[in-house]
Design a protein around this motif. Structure first.
Motif, short mmCIF file in Angstrom:
data_model
loop_
_atom_site.label_atom_id
_atom_site.label_comp_id
_atom_site.label_asym_id
_atom_site.label_seq_id
_atom_site.Cartn_x
_atom_site.Cartn_y
_atom_site.Cartn_z
N ARG A 106 0.84 -1.20 0.00
CA ARG A 106 0.00 0.00 0.00
C ARG A 106 0.88 1.24 0.00
NH1 ARG A 106 -4.52 2.22 -1.68
NH2 ARG A 106 -5.18 3.87 -0.33
N THR A 107 0.52 2.23 -0.84
CA THR A 107 1.21 3.52 -0.88
C THR A 107 0.16 4.61 -0.64
OG1 THR A 107 0.86 4.09 -3.21
CG2 THR A 107 2.68 2.57 -2.70
N PRO A 108 0.58 5.88 -0.51
CA PRO A 108 -0.41 6.95 -0.34
C PRO A 108 -1.33 7.15 -1.54
CG PRO A 108 1.77 7.68 0.36
CD PRO A 108 1.95 6.35 -0.31
N VAL A 109 -0.98 6.60 -2.71
CA VAL A 109 -1.78 6.83 -3.92
C VAL A 109 -2.37 5.54 -4.51
CG1 VAL A 109 -0.61 8.98 -4.52
CG2 VAL A 109 0.26 6.80 -5.41
N GLY A 110 -2.26 4.44 -3.80
CA GLY A 110 -2.79 3.17 -4.29
C GLY A 110 -1.89 2.02 -3.90
N TRP A 111 -1.91 0.94 -4.68
CA TRP A 111 -1.12 -0.25 -4.42
C TRP A 111 -0.02 -0.36 -5.45
CZ3 TRP A 111 -2.21 -3.02 -0.11
CH2 TRP A 111 -3.44 -2.78 0.50
N VAL A 112 1.17 -0.84 -5.04
CA VAL A 112 2.31 -0.99 -5.93
C VAL A 112 2.85 -2.41 -5.83
CG1 VAL A 112 4.03 -0.16 -4.27
CG2 VAL A 112 4.51 0.00 -6.70
N LEU A 113 3.29 -2.92 -6.98
CA LEU A 113 4.01 -4.19 -7.06
C LEU A 113 5.37 -3.84 -7.64
CD1 LEU A 113 4.26 -7.29 -7.03
CD2 LEU A 113 3.10 -7.31 -9.26
N SER A 114 6.43 -4.04 -6.87
CA SER A 114 7.76 -3.65 -7.32
C SER A 114 8.77 -4.76 -7.04
CB SER A 114 8.19 -2.34 -6.65
OG SER A 114 8.26 -2.52 -5.25
#
Length: 145
Positions: A106-114
């Motif tokens: 979870r990030t402040p602007v949505g979800w990230v896959l990295s």
């Protein structure tokens, strides 16, 4: 009347690669990209323009080993994924085909896959779209490390 130019999304992204066959195979096998145009110069395959059957951005690969080596580890772009369920499914798919990643976060602007790296070491990231910006955002979000 605004003097801001009219723009319409991204036409395509292009990456320098060290091995066109290896890079094309990675994007095709792991993400589903398909060759739409091949660029052959003096009998040698030098580039591939690819499209994605399920809405991903157009992507081109161009043989340029020197630039690829210098840019290794850089994240040139992030690919949008339509929501949490889709990014979770992508994370599962990549793990199932042997592609290591850092999981969905979870990030402040949505979800990230990295934490995903292509054959040249580029950091390939995925974010859920649309961005989840606060409705009353008057100033840019500042992220300090």
């Amino acid at each position: 009347m605004s003097k801001t130019p009219l723009l319409e999304g991204i036409h395509h992204m292009k990456l320098p690669v060290s091995d066109i066959d290896k890079s094309y195979a990675w994007y095709h096998e792991h993400l589903g990209y398909e060759a739409k145009m091949k660029f052959v110069e003096s009998g040698v395959l030098m580039g591939v323009a690819m499209g994605h059957p399920n809405g991903g951005p157009s992507l081109a690969l161009r043989v340029d080993p020197d630039r690829a080596a210098v840019a290794s580890g850089f994240d040139f772009f992030s690919i949008g994924v339509p929501g949490k369920d889709a990014i979770d499914a992508l994370a599962t798919h990549l793990a199932d085909v042997g592609v290591a990643h850092d999981g969905v976060i979870r990030t402040p602007v949505g979800w990230v896959l990295s934490g995903i790296h292509d054959p040249d070491g580029y950091d390939v990231r995925f974010y859920t779209v649309p961005l989840e910006l606060p409705a009353d955002l008057a100033e840019p979000i500042v992220r300090e490390s």
